[in-house]
Design a protein around this motif. Structure first.
Motif, mmCIF file in Angstrom:
data_model
loop_
_atom_site.group_PDB
_atom_site.id
_atom_site.type_symbol
_atom_site.label_atom_id
_atom_site.label_comp_id
_atom_site.label_asym_id
_atom_site.label_seq_id
_atom_site.Cartn_x
_atom_site.Cartn_y
_atom_site.Cartn_z
ATOM 1 N N PHE A 9 -9.302 5.325 -5.965
ATOM 2 C CA PHE A 9 -8.561 4.352 -5.115
ATOM 3 C C PHE A 9 -7.180 4.770 -5.079
ATOM 4 C CE2 PHE A 9 -7.966 0.571 -3.018
ATOM 5 C CZ PHE A 9 -9.057 0.587 -2.089
ATOM 6 N N GLU A 10 -6.732 4.711 -6.493
ATOM 7 C CA GLU A 10 -5.176 4.810 -6.729
ATOM 8 C C GLU A 10 -4.549 5.993 -6.271
ATOM 9 O OE1 GLU A 10 -4.856 3.515 -10.690
ATOM 10 O OE2 GLU A 10 -4.943 1.397 -10.326
ATOM 11 N N GLU A 11 -5.451 7.124 -6.276
ATOM 12 C CA GLU A 11 -4.953 8.629 -5.965
ATOM 13 C C GLU A 11 -4.633 8.547 -4.505
ATOM 14 O OE1 GLU A 11 -7.128 12.534 -6.129
ATOM 15 O OE2 GLU A 11 -6.700 11.988 -8.104
ATOM 16 N N ALA A 12 -5.733 7.991 -3.679
ATOM 17 C CA ALA A 12 -5.699 7.892 -2.336
ATOM 18 C C ALA A 12 -4.111 7.028 -1.880
ATOM 19 C CB ALA A 12 -7.072 7.038 -1.846
ATOM 20 N N ILE A 43 -0.806 0.817 10.356
ATOM 21 C CA ILE A 43 -2.163 1.189 10.751
ATOM 22 C C ILE A 43 -2.113 2.872 10.674
ATOM 23 C CG2 ILE A 43 -1.650 1.608 13.267
ATOM 24 C CD1 ILE A 43 -4.759 -0.060 11.766
ATOM 25 N N THR A 44 -1.181 3.536 10.843
ATOM 26 C CA THR A 44 -1.079 4.827 10.334
ATOM 27 C C THR A 44 -1.029 5.348 8.849
ATOM 28 O OG1 THR A 44 0.518 4.862 12.177
ATOM 29 C CG2 THR A 44 0.422 6.885 10.737
ATOM 30 N N ASN A 45 -0.339 4.393 8.056
ATOM 31 C CA ASN A 45 -0.572 4.858 6.544
ATOM 32 C C ASN A 45 -2.083 4.162 6.180
ATOM 33 O OD1 ASN A 45 2.004 5.789 6.415
ATOM 34 N ND2 ASN A 45 2.624 3.419 6.117
ATOM 35 N N LEU A 46 -2.714 3.148 6.771
ATOM 36 C CA LEU A 46 -4.207 2.798 6.208
ATOM 37 C C LEU A 46 -4.929 4.143 6.727
ATOM 38 C CD1 LEU A 46 -4.220 -0.766 7.318
ATOM 39 C CD2 LEU A 46 -4.333 0.392 5.002
ATOM 40 N N LEU A 47 -4.943 4.631 7.860
ATOM 41 C CA LEU A 47 -5.562 5.785 8.463
ATOM 42 C C LEU A 47 -5.497 6.902 7.284
ATOM 43 C CD1 LEU A 47 -7.564 7.255 10.336
ATOM 44 C CD2 LEU A 47 -5.694 7.728 11.685
ATOM 45 N N ALA A 48 -4.271 7.300 7.008
ATOM 46 C CA ALA A 48 -3.978 8.297 6.080
ATOM 47 C C ALA A 48 -4.792 8.062 4.646
ATOM 48 C CB ALA A 48 -2.706 8.605 5.893
ATOM 49 N N PHE A 49 -4.653 6.889 4.236
ATOM 50 C CA PHE A 49 -5.326 6.347 3.201
ATOM 51 C C PHE A 49 -6.892 6.627 3.236
ATOM 52 C CE2 PHE A 49 -7.781 2.854 1.006
ATOM 53 C CZ PHE A 49 -7.639 3.114 -0.140
ATOM 54 N N HIS A 50 -7.381 6.261 4.314
ATOM 55 C CA HIS A 50 -8.918 6.121 4.521
ATOM 56 C C HIS A 50 -9.371 7.674 4.682
ATOM 57 C CE1 HIS A 50 -8.697 1.783 4.998
ATOM 58 N NE2 HIS A 50 -9.851 1.879 4.426
ATOM 59 N N LEU A 51 -8.783 8.503 5.208
ATOM 60 C CA LEU A 51 -8.855 9.927 5.554
ATOM 61 C C LEU A 51 -9.043 10.716 3.965
ATOM 62 C CD1 LEU A 51 -6.909 10.956 8.813
ATOM 63 C CD2 LEU A 51 -9.441 10.879 8.402
ATOM 64 N N TYR A 52 -8.002 10.370 3.240
ATOM 65 C CA TYR A 52 -7.975 11.054 1.856
ATOM 66 C C TYR A 52 -9.215 10.438 1.071
ATOM 67 C CZ TYR A 52 -6.585 12.496 -2.851
ATOM 68 O OH TYR A 52 -6.767 13.260 -3.986
ATOM 69 N N LEU A 53 -9.256 9.176 1.170
ATOM 70 C CA LEU A 53 -10.346 8.414 0.350
ATOM 71 C C LEU A 53 -11.648 8.859 0.901
ATOM 72 C CD1 LEU A 53 -10.832 6.367 -1.825
ATOM 73 C CD2 LEU A 53 -11.326 4.590 -0.011
ATOM 74 N N GLY A 54 -11.987 9.102 1.891
ATOM 75 C CA GLY A 54 -13.147 9.489 2.507
ATOM 76 C C GLY A 54 -13.486 11.016 2.104
ATOM 77 N N ALA A 55 -12.434 11.711 2.168
ATOM 78 C CA ALA A 55 -12.550 13.118 1.674
ATOM 79 C C ALA A 55 -12.923 13.393 0.327
ATOM 80 C CB ALA A 55 -11.527 14.105 2.082
#
Length: 90
Positions: A9-12, A43-55
């Motif tokens: 989570f912290e890495e994301a 919202i843009t940074n949350l999207l980037a966070f979720h894309l990395y976390l999901g991957a």
């Protein structure tokens, strides 16, 4: 209660440019005082966070089904009712 690895989570958060901040004990709409894991930012940074976390997670459907998003001042907050951070994969 479901758990997600703290380091992952912290890495994301780091990979999103550290523009997303952790809010460890958020109580969202209709949670009646219950607290949960949350992150906030644009919202843009949350999207980037979720894309990395999901991957990183591979199978992240449970987390994606549970996420809720609300406005948080001038930013947004993504919160996960029923989720907490775990220190390891156990």
């Amino acid at each position: 209660m479901q758990y997600i690895n703290r380091l992952l989570f912290e890495e994301a958060i780091e990979e999103s440019g550290e523009k997303v901040k952790l809010h460890g004990h958020y109580s969202g709409r209709a949670m009646f005082g219950e607290r949960c894991l949350a992150v906030y930012g644009s919202i843009t940074n949350l999207l980037a966070f979720h894309l990395y976390l999901g991957a990183s997670l591979g199978d992240w459907r449970d987390l994606a089904e549970d996420v809720r998003i609300d406005q948080f001042g001038t930013d947004y907050i993504a919160y996960y009712p029923g989720w907490e951070l775990a220190e390891d994969d156990d």
